[in-house]
Design a protein around this motif. Structure first.
Motif, PDB file in Angstrom:
ATOM      1  N   LEU A 137      -3.400  -6.210   2.373  1.00  0.00           N
ATOM      2  CA  LEU A 137      -4.079  -5.975   1.090  1.00  0.00           C
ATOM      3  C   LEU A 137      -5.552  -5.647   1.333  1.00  0.00           C
ATOM      4  CD1 LEU A 137      -3.866  -5.990  -2.040  1.00  0.00           C
ATOM      5  CD2 LEU A 137      -4.619  -8.349  -1.981  1.00  0.00           C
ATOM      6  N   LYS A 138      -6.172  -6.360   2.279  1.00  0.00           N
ATOM      7  CA  LYS A 138      -7.596  -6.136   2.553  1.00  0.00           C
ATOM      8  C   LYS A 138      -7.847  -4.679   2.961  1.00  0.00           C
ATOM      9  CE  LYS A 138     -11.221  -8.096   5.337  1.00  0.00           C
ATOM     10  NZ  LYS A 138     -11.450  -8.617   6.656  1.00  0.00           N
ATOM     11  N   GLU A 139      -7.013  -4.198   3.892  1.00  0.00           N
ATOM     12  CA  GLU A 139      -7.180  -2.825   4.397  1.00  0.00           C
ATOM     13  C   GLU A 139      -6.882  -1.795   3.297  1.00  0.00           C
ATOM     14  OE1 GLU A 139      -4.484  -2.210   7.665  1.00  0.00           O
ATOM     15  OE2 GLU A 139      -5.008  -0.083   7.835  1.00  0.00           O
ATOM     16  N   TYR A 194       0.849  -1.197   0.000  1.00  0.00           N
ATOM     17  CA  TYR A 194       0.000   0.000   0.000  1.00  0.00           C
ATOM     18  C   TYR A 194       0.888   1.250   0.000  1.00  0.00           C
ATOM     19  CZ  TYR A 194      -3.812   3.156   1.099  1.00  0.00           C
ATOM     20  OH  TYR A 194      -4.716   4.180   1.053  1.00  0.00           O
ATOM     21  N   ILE A 195       0.393   2.301  -0.657  1.00  0.00           N
ATOM     22  CA  ILE A 195       1.190   3.520  -0.862  1.00  0.00           C
ATOM     23  C   ILE A 195       1.744   4.104   0.445  1.00  0.00           C
ATOM     24  CG2 ILE A 195      -0.946   4.916  -0.987  1.00  0.00           C
ATOM     25  CD1 ILE A 195       2.245   5.743  -2.904  1.00  0.00           C
ATOM     26  N   ASP A 196       0.977   4.084   1.526  1.00  0.00           N
ATOM     27  CA  ASP A 196       1.467   4.694   2.779  1.00  0.00           C
ATOM     28  C   ASP A 196       2.728   3.994   3.280  1.00  0.00           C
ATOM     29  OD1 ASP A 196      -0.727   6.280   2.579  1.00  0.00           O
ATOM     30  OD2 ASP A 196      -1.722   5.576   4.402  1.00  0.00           O
ATOM     31  N   ASP A 197       2.790   2.674   3.085  1.00  0.00           N
ATOM     32  CA  ASP A 197       3.994   1.941   3.487  1.00  0.00           C
ATOM     33  C   ASP A 197       5.191   2.374   2.642  1.00  0.00           C
ATOM     34  OD1 ASP A 197       3.024   0.396   5.607  1.00  0.00           O
ATOM     35  OD2 ASP A 197       2.290  -1.178   4.276  1.00  0.00           O
ATOM     36  N   LEU A 198       4.968   2.556   1.340  1.00  0.00           N
ATOM     37  CA  LEU A 198       6.075   2.994   0.472  1.00  0.00           C
ATOM     38  C   LEU A 198       6.577   4.381   0.889  1.00  0.00           C
ATOM     39  CD1 LEU A 198       7.933   2.860  -2.024  1.00  0.00           C
ATOM     40  CD2 LEU A 198       6.041   3.753  -3.383  1.00  0.00           C
TER      41      LEU A 198
END
Ligand code: NAD
Length: 324
Positions: A306-308, A224-228
């Motif tokens: 992935l679900k979140e 998810y983008i926030d993790d990147l």
């Protein structure tokens, strides 16, 4: 986990694209001044329209291959290079520009980084590993890439960009940081650029059939983008002498493409069906990162399932202005 970034005036190239617009938004919220350079070939000004009123946000519509950096202020202290044609649909349509943006664009930025003695973070990709001969991809794996296939403009362009970064570092001591990003998704992706998650969401929202190329058993690890963004902050904060490529991805969230399609159809309670078509040439069967290096160096870990992440992304596309 919320990291501060050590730079104050950053040039973000490709800043009107998916990753770039999310990054610019986070940096602006964190008090950084941004010069966002983009030729809008695949990005959209709408992606950053909420930032245009901010006096610390400066948008420059230019091409990195030919941009003259003299117009920038002298206190730029870092460059984050995200400029690239990045979706297969777009680079199949514009292969030469894709390759030249990676090579001439990075060359131009490296000259600027050398002259100003500033850090350059280069967004590379898991595609540098090509269609890998091993299951889990470590930075030491040299890849299995076709230099003549239809994906070569992207894969080989990014590989050459890495080479240029390393040569500028060895010859001129330019402070380069290379990140190899694995499949990332989230809000502000282009719904029409053919990448799996936005494409599946769009089709499911409109009850259209979802098309999978191959048998659907090929897997991807989805971040998810926030993790990147958190990982980019961490890598930017590493000591400048740290220069080698570093994987950023989410190995915990590995799914087959069929599973992703089924999850999206189910979540949206859609009437769409899945249609299978012939596998695309050079499309890798598996792409899972080994992220030991970034964990060891920074303690960063991906947190979003992935679900979140899909729920947040679906929410964005349900409210998306399709006329923009
Ligand atoms: P994107 O297409 O949304 O953004 C790329 C941006 O670069 C666009 O706004 C585009 O207009 C701009 N651009 C392209 N050529 C340019 C040029 N010559 N001059 C100036 N601007 C130019 O793609 P993205 O997913 O946000 O990818 C950003 C970066 O991350 C790319 O370098 C891509 O290769 C890399 N990456 C992304 C992923 C992913 O899963 N999204 C994975 C690996 C690597």
């Amino acid at each position: 986990m919320n990291t501060d970034i050590r730079y104050k005036n950053i040039l973000v190239t490709g800043g009107a694209g998916f990753i770039g617009s999310n990054l610019c938004r986070k940096l602006i919220n964190d008090g950084v001044s941004i010069w966002c350079l983009d030729n809008l070939i695949t990005g959209k000004i709408e992606n950053v329209k909420d930032l245009l009123h901010c006096e610390r946000f400066h948008f420059i519509e230019q091409d990195i291959k030919t941009f003259d950096f003299k117009i920038l202020p002298s206190d730029i202290d870092a460059i984050i290079n995200l400029a690239s044609i990045a979706s297969p649909k777009a680079y199949y349509a514009r292969p030469i520009d894709t390759l030249l943006t990676s090579v001439l664009g990075v060359y131009n930025l490296l000259q600027y980084a050398k002259k100003e003695d500033i850090v350059l973070l280069q967004a590379s990709t898991s595609e540098v590993y090509g269609d890998p001969a091993c299951d889990i991809l470590n930075e030491s794996y040299c890849g299995n890439v076709s230099c003549t296939g239809p994906r070569a403009c992207y894969d080989e362009g990014k590989r050459t960009a890495e080479t240029l970064c390393m040569d500028y570092h060895r010859l001129y001591n330019v402070k380069v940081k290379i990140i190899r990003i694995f499949n990332t998704y989230g809000p502000y992706m282009d719904i029409c650029d053919g990448r799996a998650i936005p494409e599946f969401i769009y089709r499911s929202l409109h009850n259209r059939d979802l098309i999978i190329y191959g048998d659907g058993k090929q897997t991807r690890s989805f971040m998810y983008i926030d993790d990147l963004l958190e990982a980019i902050y961490n890598v930017m904060n590493l000591d400048d002498i740290y220069t080698y490529p570093i994987n950023i991805g989410n190995p915990n969230e590995e799914y087959t493409i069929s599973e992703v399609a089924e999850t999206i159809i189910r979540t949206l309670d859609s009437k769409s069906k899945i249609i299978y078509k012939e596998k695309l040439q050079d499309d890798p069967y598996k792409r899972k990162p080994d992220i030991t290096k970034i964990i060891t160096k920074t303690n960063w870990r991906p947190l979003v399932s992935l679900k979140e992440g899909l729920l947040k992304t679906i929410d964005y596309f349900e409210n998306y202005d399709y006329s923009a």
